[in-house]
Design a protein around this motif. Structure first.
Motif, short mmCIF file in Angstrom:
data_model
loop_
_atom_site.label_atom_id
_atom_site.label_comp_id
_atom_site.label_asym_id
_atom_site.label_seq_id
_atom_site.Cartn_x
_atom_site.Cartn_y
_atom_site.Cartn_z
N SER A 1 4.43 -5.50 12.52
CA SER A 1 3.39 -6.50 12.76
C SER A 1 3.29 -7.43 11.55
O SER A 1 3.35 -6.95 10.41
CB SER A 1 2.04 -5.82 13.01
N LYS A 2 3.14 -8.70 11.81
CA LYS A 2 2.93 -9.66 10.72
C LYS A 2 1.48 -9.68 10.27
O LYS A 2 1.16 -10.18 9.19
CB LYS A 2 3.35 -11.06 11.18
N ASP A 3 0.61 -9.16 11.12
CA ASP A 3 -0.82 -9.10 10.77
C ASP A 3 -1.09 -7.75 10.12
O ASP A 3 -1.14 -6.72 10.79
CB ASP A 3 -1.66 -9.27 12.04
N LEU A 4 -1.29 -7.74 8.81
CA LEU A 4 -1.49 -6.51 8.07
C LEU A 4 -2.94 -6.06 8.03
O LEU A 4 -3.26 -5.05 7.40
CB LEU A 4 -0.96 -6.66 6.65
N CYS A 5 -3.82 -6.78 8.72
CA CYS A 5 -5.23 -6.42 8.72
C CYS A 5 -5.52 -5.18 9.55
O CYS A 5 -6.46 -4.45 9.27
CB CYS A 5 -6.08 -7.58 9.25
N ARG A 6 -4.69 -4.96 10.58
CA ARG A 6 -4.99 -3.91 11.55
C ARG A 6 -3.84 -2.92 11.69
O ARG A 6 -3.56 -2.43 12.78
CB ARG A 6 -5.30 -4.55 12.90
N ILE A 7 -3.17 -2.63 10.61
CA ILE A 7 -2.08 -1.66 10.63
C ILE A 7 -2.19 -0.75 9.41
O ILE A 7 -2.55 -1.19 8.32
CB ILE A 7 -0.70 -2.37 10.67
N VAL A 8 -1.93 0.53 9.61
CA VAL A 8 -2.03 1.51 8.54
C VAL A 8 -0.90 2.51 8.70
O VAL A 8 -0.46 2.79 9.81
CB VAL A 8 -3.41 2.23 8.58
N ILE A 9 -0.38 3.01 7.58
CA ILE A 9 0.69 3.99 7.60
C ILE A 9 0.22 5.28 6.93
O ILE A 9 -0.40 5.24 5.86
CB ILE A 9 1.98 3.45 6.93
N VAL A 10 0.52 6.42 7.57
CA VAL A 10 0.20 7.74 7.03
C VAL A 10 1.51 8.40 6.64
O VAL A 10 2.38 8.60 7.50
CB VAL A 10 -0.55 8.61 8.06
N ASP A 11 1.66 8.74 5.36
CA ASP A 11 2.94 9.25 4.88
C ASP A 11 2.70 10.16 3.68
O ASP A 11 1.87 9.84 2.82
CB ASP A 11 3.85 8.09 4.48
N ASN A 12 3.43 11.27 3.62
CA ASN A 12 3.29 12.14 2.46
C ASN A 12 3.99 11.59 1.22
O ASN A 12 3.71 12.01 0.10
CB ASN A 12 3.85 13.54 2.76
N ASN A 13 4.88 10.63 1.42
CA ASN A 13 5.59 9.99 0.31
C ASN A 13 5.04 8.59 0.09
O ASN A 13 5.34 7.68 0.87
CB ASN A 13 7.09 9.93 0.60
N PRO A 14 4.21 8.36 -0.93
CA PRO A 14 3.60 7.05 -1.10
C PRO A 14 4.59 5.93 -1.34
O PRO A 14 4.30 4.77 -1.05
CB PRO A 14 2.67 7.24 -2.31
N PHE A 15 5.77 6.25 -1.87
CA PHE A 15 6.77 5.20 -2.10
C PHE A 15 7.30 4.62 -0.80
O PHE A 15 7.95 3.58 -0.81
CB PHE A 15 7.91 5.74 -2.97
N SER A 16 7.04 5.29 0.32
CA SER A 16 7.44 4.73 1.61
C SER A 16 6.72 3.43 1.91
O SER A 16 7.25 2.56 2.59
CB SER A 16 7.18 5.75 2.73
N PHE A 17 5.48 3.30 1.41
CA PHE A 17 4.72 2.07 1.69
C PHE A 17 4.48 1.26 0.42
O PHE A 17 3.45 0.61 0.27
CB PHE A 17 3.41 2.38 2.43
#
Length: 304
Positions: free
Chosen positions: A222-238
């Motif tokens: 998504s180009k709109d980063l206001c309404r997207i979230v990522i859950v990851d055990n490796n913070p370097f992924s995001f």
């Protein structure tokens, strides 16, 4: 000779002995008090490892035990100013939240069956973890050029099915893993029989940066980063979108009583689903940009 009176028993010599004894007691009490004061400056042994790790900027990373990464009394001077976009609900209806979920050590943990310790397997099964065995196609080849088959034992994080069900009621789900498709696709088929993931992305969808490989760039979703979230055990992924990430505790088969999905992550995602912009709240809770800067990753690499 007359009998000694009581006053004569407590002679001056006796009084001197008592004074000397009291002086020694006062001296030892003073030494003991100083020892107690000195010990007060050091943590108990059971807390020493966590205290020492939190003071190290190179390796300290405290993910999500109580939805806090680093405690700040006030934002540091380098903190970003992240302000939520102000939408009018009538003019701009709020969009459904998009939740990007990592796979390994976030939703499940997997082990090559032949190398899984018997004691760990028994602990996980007796602890009540849901598990299954899987045949995965490897990138390696057999002697005749046929694809090699790997046998994998997979343990689901406690509450996984209920987590995906409840989350899908208010969010669009995307699976994004750095794992190879030959391994990850049949695994996800087993944990997502209801096809709740609207999109599945595998290792070829990750990118390499000068700081880390297999980075998950959310702008490909998504180009709109206001309404997207990522859950990851490796913070370097995001690392490219640090204020869109939720760092979670890595999951392993040795944690049969883990409650992160339902007790910690789901309530936070529900709260985020009601906001026009998820980034201010995530920055307030985790201060991920500041953490990345401590790892030597400058703000110029971020997409905000």
């Amino acid at each position: 000779m007359g009998e000694l009176t009581q006053a004569e028993v407590y002679s001056p010599r006796t009084q001197q002995v008592w004074r000397a004894l009291l002086s020694w007691l006062a001296f030892f009490f003073q030494i003991f008090f100083q020892i107690i004061r000195a010990l007060g400056h050091y943590p108990l042994l059971s807390f020493s490892s966590s205290s020492s790790s939190s003071s190290s900027s190179s390796s300290s990373f405290k993910p999500l035990p109580s939805v806090e990464l680093v405690e700040h009394d006030s934002p540091p001077p380098s903190a970003l100013e992240i302000t939520a976009l102000d939408y009018s609900p009538a003019d701009h209806p709020i969009q459904k939240l998009t939740v990007v979920l990592d796979l390994d050590e976030t939703l499940v943990c997997a082990y090559e069956t032949s190398s899984l310790p018997a004691a760990l397997r028994t602990q996980a099964i007796e602890g009540g973890l849901n598990w299954f065995e899987l045949e995965c196609v490897s990138i390696d080849k057999e002697g005749e050029g046929k694809p090699k088959i790997n046998y994998v034992t997979v343990f689901e994080r406690p509450g996984l099915k209920e987590f995906l069900k409840k989350l899908s009621e208010f969010a669009d789900l995307v699976l994004f893993t750095a794992g190879l498709e030959g391994y990850a696709r049949p695994l996800v088929d087993r944990i997502d029989e209801e096809n709740r993931f609207s999109l599945r992305l595998y290792r070829p969808s990750t990118i390499s940066t000068e700081y880390r490989e297999h980075v998950k760039d959310l702008t490909c979703i998504s180009k709109d980063l206001c309404r997207i979230v990522i859950v990851d055990n490796n913070p370097f992924s995001f690392v490219l979108q640090p204020v869109n990430g939720i760092p979670c505790i890595p999951f392993s088969a040795g944690q049969p009583h883990d409650t992160q999905l339902l007790d910690v992550i789901l309530p936070l995602l529900k709260q985020l689903s009601e906001l026009n912009d998820v980034r201010p709240l995530l920055y307030e809770k985790f201060h991920m940009p500041d953490w990345f800067q401590k790892q030597g990753i400058p703000a110029s690499s971020w997409t905000l």
